[in-house]
Design a protein around this motif. Structure first.
Motif, short mmCIF file in Angstrom:
data_model
loop_
_atom_site.label_atom_id
_atom_site.label_comp_id
_atom_site.label_asym_id
_atom_site.label_seq_id
_atom_site.Cartn_x
_atom_site.Cartn_y
_atom_site.Cartn_z
N GLY A 49 0.82 -1.21 0.00
CA GLY A 49 0.00 0.00 0.00
C GLY A 49 0.85 1.26 0.00
N ALA A 53 1.03 4.14 -2.89
CA ALA A 53 0.79 5.54 -2.53
C ALA A 53 1.90 6.40 -3.11
CB ALA A 53 0.72 5.70 -1.02
N ASN A 60 -3.80 1.90 -3.31
CA ASN A 60 -3.18 2.00 -1.98
C ASN A 60 -4.23 2.15 -0.89
OD1 ASN A 60 -2.97 4.88 -0.49
ND2 ASN A 60 -3.13 5.24 -2.68
N TYR A 61 -5.37 2.74 -1.22
CA TYR A 61 -6.41 2.96 -0.20
C TYR A 61 -7.16 1.68 0.16
CZ TYR A 61 -5.62 7.96 -0.37
OH TYR A 61 -5.04 9.20 -0.27
N GLY A 64 -4.73 -0.05 2.30
CA GLY A 64 -4.64 0.70 3.56
C GLY A 64 -5.79 0.39 4.49
N LEU A 65 -7.00 0.22 3.95
CA LEU A 65 -8.17 -0.09 4.77
C LEU A 65 -7.98 -1.43 5.48
CD1 LEU A 65 -11.07 0.53 5.66
CD2 LEU A 65 -11.88 -0.60 3.58
N TYR A 68 -5.11 -1.01 8.23
CA TYR A 68 -5.46 -0.28 9.45
C TYR A 68 -6.38 -1.10 10.36
CZ TYR A 68 -3.29 4.14 8.16
OH TYR A 68 -2.38 5.13 7.85
N GLN A 95 -9.48 6.04 4.49
CA GLN A 95 -9.07 5.29 3.31
C GLN A 95 -10.17 5.28 2.26
OE1 GLN A 95 -5.70 4.27 3.36
NE2 GLN A 95 -6.03 5.50 5.19
N PHE A 99 -9.94 7.09 -1.42
CA PHE A 99 -10.15 6.31 -2.65
C PHE A 99 -11.02 7.07 -3.64
CE2 PHE A 99 -12.52 3.19 -5.16
CZ PHE A 99 -11.49 2.42 -5.68
N VAL A 163 -2.02 11.31 6.47
CA VAL A 163 -3.11 10.72 5.67
C VAL A 163 -3.95 11.80 5.02
CG1 VAL A 163 -5.25 9.40 5.82
CG2 VAL A 163 -3.21 8.58 7.00
#
Length: 234
Positions: A49, A53, A60-61, A64-65, A68, A95, A99, A163
């Motif tokens: 991710g 980014a 990447n989002y 990322g979700l 996290y 995230q 997106f 972020v």
């Protein structure tokens, strides 16, 4: 379109090589630490991710979700309440916002254009990060069983600003994440020394993020410089 971005990733030898390397690295360390499913997935989604980014790609989002939410679980097991709250109720929803926000800012090559701060704005963000870190650190210190209150607060506040700046496409997000990586390394080194659950994989992830963020700083500096040049020529 997002599908076109996935296709471009599959066609890119560089991106597929890095993605495959990150997955292999995560599987190896997952086996070595006996933490393949949770820790290995955290490491893989985090590294991949962060790489995408730095490439300015929306995938990447999604990664990322997942990252996290899994890190929130690890934070819960280690009584890091600040990280748990931030990851679950702030970073994970951001995230989703990121997106869809990046969808409106895609260039012809399916990546987003980078921007950069003025010196005045940069100084404001630095001061605001420090003030918020101290306030949150004090509040966290009031929670029973909370560990490393001020470090926990600092890493979350800096990460939050990073972020938000990334969603807004500012290259300074990577500088904030570089500072955050250093704080993360301190936290997870201390947790690792105390034999905290999942700490080894979190430590490995922090080291990986450090290198990828340095790459992101270089990449986005070039992107923002190119964008400024195109604007001046236009």
């Amino acid at each position: 379109m997002f599908v076109n971005q996935i296709v471009s990733i599959l066609k890119s030898k560089k991106e597929m090589a890095i993605t495959t390397s990150c997955i292999a690295f995560s599987i190896i360390f997952g086996f070595l630490s006996d933490d393949l499913w949770i820790g290995g997935t955290i490491l893989a989604t985090g590294l991949i991710g962060a790489f995408y980014a730095s490439e300015g790609k929306r995938i990447n989002y999604i990664l990322g979700l997942i990252n996290y939410l899994l890190m929130a679980y690890v934070a819960y097991k280690n009584h890091l309440h600040g990280i748990l709250f931030f990851y679950t109720f702030i970073f994970a929803p951001l995230q989703i916002i990121g997106f869809f926000s990046w969808k409106k800012q895609l260039s012809a090559d399916n990546t987003v254009n980078a921007r950069r701060f003025t010196l005045k704005t940069a100084l404001f963000i630095i001061v605001l990060s420090i003030v918020c870190s101290f306030i949150l650190g004090y509040l966290l210190s009031l929670i029973p069983n909370q560990q490393l209150s001020y470090l926990d607060a600092s890493t979350n506040c800096i990460n939050l600003f990073g972020v938000i700046l990334m969603i807004m496409r500012y290259q300074e997000a990577f500088w904030l994440w570089l500072v955050n990586n250093i704080l993360d390394l301190i936290i997870w080194t201390l947790v690792l020394l105390s034999n905290g659950e999942g700490a080894f994989m979190m430590f490995c992830a922090s080291v990986g993020f450090l290198f990828i963020n340095i790459y992101g700083i270089i990449k986005w500096h070039r992107k923002s410089a190119n964008n400024d040049l195109q604007k001046s020529e236009g």
